[in-house]
Motif scaffolding. Sequence first.
Motif, PDB file in Angstrom:
ATOM      1  N   ALA A 162      -5.178  -4.289   4.429  1.00 14.90           N
ATOM      2  CA  ALA A 162      -4.555  -3.179   3.708  1.00 14.90           C
ATOM      3  C   ALA A 162      -3.408  -3.674   2.835  1.00 14.90           C
ATOM      4  CB  ALA A 162      -4.069  -2.129   4.696  1.00 14.90           C
ATOM      5  N   THR A 163      -2.548  -4.491   3.398  1.00 14.74           N
ATOM      6  CA  THR A 163      -1.418  -5.025   2.634  1.00 14.74           C
ATOM      7  C   THR A 163      -1.896  -5.863   1.460  1.00 14.74           C
ATOM      8  OG1 THR A 163      -0.018  -5.043   4.615  1.00 14.74           O
ATOM      9  CG2 THR A 163       0.652  -6.460   2.779  1.00 14.74           C
ATOM     10  N   ASP A 164      -2.896  -6.694   1.697  1.00 24.59           N
ATOM     11  CA  ASP A 164      -3.445  -7.530   0.624  1.00 24.59           C
ATOM     12  C   ASP A 164      -4.041  -6.691  -0.501  1.00 24.59           C
ATOM     13  OD1 ASP A 164      -2.699  -9.732   2.083  1.00 24.59           O
ATOM     14  OD2 ASP A 164      -4.715 -10.184   2.833  1.00 24.59           O
ATOM     15  N   ALA A 165      -4.555  -5.501  -0.158  1.00 24.92           N
ATOM     16  CA  ALA A 165      -5.163  -4.615  -1.160  1.00 24.92           C
ATOM     17  C   ALA A 165      -4.129  -3.771  -1.897  1.00 24.92           C
ATOM     18  CB  ALA A 165      -6.192  -3.707  -0.489  1.00 24.92           C
ATOM     19  N   GLU A 192     -11.448   1.984   6.520  1.00 29.58           N
ATOM     20  CA  GLU A 192     -10.140   1.414   6.833  1.00 29.58           C
ATOM     21  C   GLU A 192      -9.234   1.550   5.619  1.00 29.58           C
ATOM     22  OE1 GLU A 192     -10.059  -3.214   6.353  1.00 29.58           O
ATOM     23  OE2 GLU A 192     -11.720  -2.717   7.708  1.00 29.58           O
ATOM     24  N   PRO A 193      -7.919   1.423   5.788  1.00 32.94           N
ATOM     25  CA  PRO A 193      -6.980   1.697   4.692  1.00 32.94           C
ATOM     26  C   PRO A 193      -7.218   0.886   3.427  1.00 32.94           C
ATOM     27  CG  PRO A 193      -5.809   1.694   6.773  1.00 32.94           C
ATOM     28  CD  PRO A 193      -7.210   1.252   7.084  1.00 32.94           C
ATOM     29  N   ILE A 200      -0.386   4.500  -0.950  1.00 28.87           N
ATOM     30  CA  ILE A 200      -0.058   4.957   0.400  1.00 28.87           C
ATOM     31  C   ILE A 200      -1.254   5.717   0.941  1.00 28.87           C
ATOM     32  CG2 ILE A 200       1.470   6.352   1.834  1.00 28.87           C
ATOM     33  CD1 ILE A 200       3.652   5.984  -0.267  1.00 28.87           C
ATOM     34  N   ASP A 201      -1.705   5.325   2.114  1.00 27.30           N
ATOM     35  CA  ASP A 201      -2.764   6.064   2.804  1.00 27.30           C
ATOM     36  C   ASP A 201      -2.089   7.191   3.574  1.00 27.30           C
ATOM     37  OD1 ASP A 201      -4.867   7.024   4.270  1.00 27.30           O
ATOM     38  OD2 ASP A 201      -5.511   5.083   5.054  1.00 27.30           O
ATOM     39  N   SER A 202      -2.237   8.407   3.073  1.00 25.50           N
ATOM     40  CA  SER A 202      -1.484   9.531   3.632  1.00 25.50           C
ATOM     41  C   SER A 202      -2.116  10.132   4.880  1.00 25.50           C
ATOM     42  CB  SER A 202      -1.324  10.634   2.576  1.00 25.50           C
ATOM     43  OG  SER A 202      -2.577  11.258   2.296  1.00 25.50           O
ATOM     44  N   HIS A 203      -3.300   9.629   5.286  1.00 22.87           N
ATOM     45  CA  HIS A 203      -3.959  10.228   6.463  1.00 22.87           C
ATOM     46  C   HIS A 203      -4.953   9.236   7.043  1.00 22.87           C
ATOM     47  CE1 HIS A 203      -5.210  14.146   8.499  1.00 22.87           C
ATOM     48  NE2 HIS A 203      -6.090  13.254   8.968  1.00 22.87           N
ATOM     49  N   ALA A 204      -4.559   8.607   8.139  1.00 28.20           N
ATOM     50  CA  ALA A 204      -5.418   7.664   8.855  1.00 28.20           C
ATOM     51  C   ALA A 204      -5.346   7.961  10.347  1.00 28.20           C
ATOM     52  CB  ALA A 204      -4.980   6.227   8.581  1.00 28.20           C
TER      53      ALA A 204
END
Length: 261
Positions: A28-31, A224-225, A6-10
């Motif tokens: 992001a989803t693919d990663a 990026e995420p 989870i990217d908690s800060h973007a």
Amino acid sequence: MTMKLIDSHAHLDLSQFSADLDAVLKRATDAGISRIITIGIDLRSSREAVRLAETYDNIYASVGIHPCDSGTADETTLTEIEKLAAMPRVVAIGETGMDFYHKPFSEANQRESLLFHLDLAVRTNLPVVIHNRQADQSIVPLLLKWAESNPSHPKGVIHCFNDKVEVAQRYINAGFHISVGGYVTYPSAKSIHESLRGIPLNRLLLETDCPFLPPQGHRGQRNEPAYLVQTAEALAEIRDIPVKELTEATTANTERLFALP
């Protein structure tokens, strides 16, 4: 290995993402980035953060006024922030805090704005996202006093932490989590490796702060995420633990703090 992060800060509302946000989110989803919290820094970006959260299932929002914008936030602006805070996809208040690095600044304005956000966080029972840059002497005692006065509140997170382990421990003792980003991959980050190893795993979050602070392999590019994976791998190596252990813990911590489904 497929990660779940989870990217908690973007800051997905910023213009750097306006041309290709869907592609950014797919990468992001693919990663393995399952969810992203996009953070408001003023009224416009807070509104856009809420709009993005309402548009995309994997995005949640935080609303607030960055300390560097605190001097321009009038009563009407703060009233609008309060209204946004009640929206269902809003999971935090901020980012708020203090920043004495960017000059000129008014400590009085920043303190007043921070107190507004802390009060709003209590009234909404939402965690608060704290920005602190070269303001330890002012912000640490204030947050400690607030935390002591609100023992049952979920507190929040110290975003983009880059300080000594003793400072981290003061925040942790007050109930806060600590979030770190792509800068942990920089050669200069060796000076904070002791801190990064000393933060309890159950209080650690990961973030990109994108489009800012890309990891070492992407210096000079837009962050990026999807790049959060590199931060997780680097931090796991610094802490000498399996990356799976790190990602599982930070994901669970983020879900718990922000009450994510």
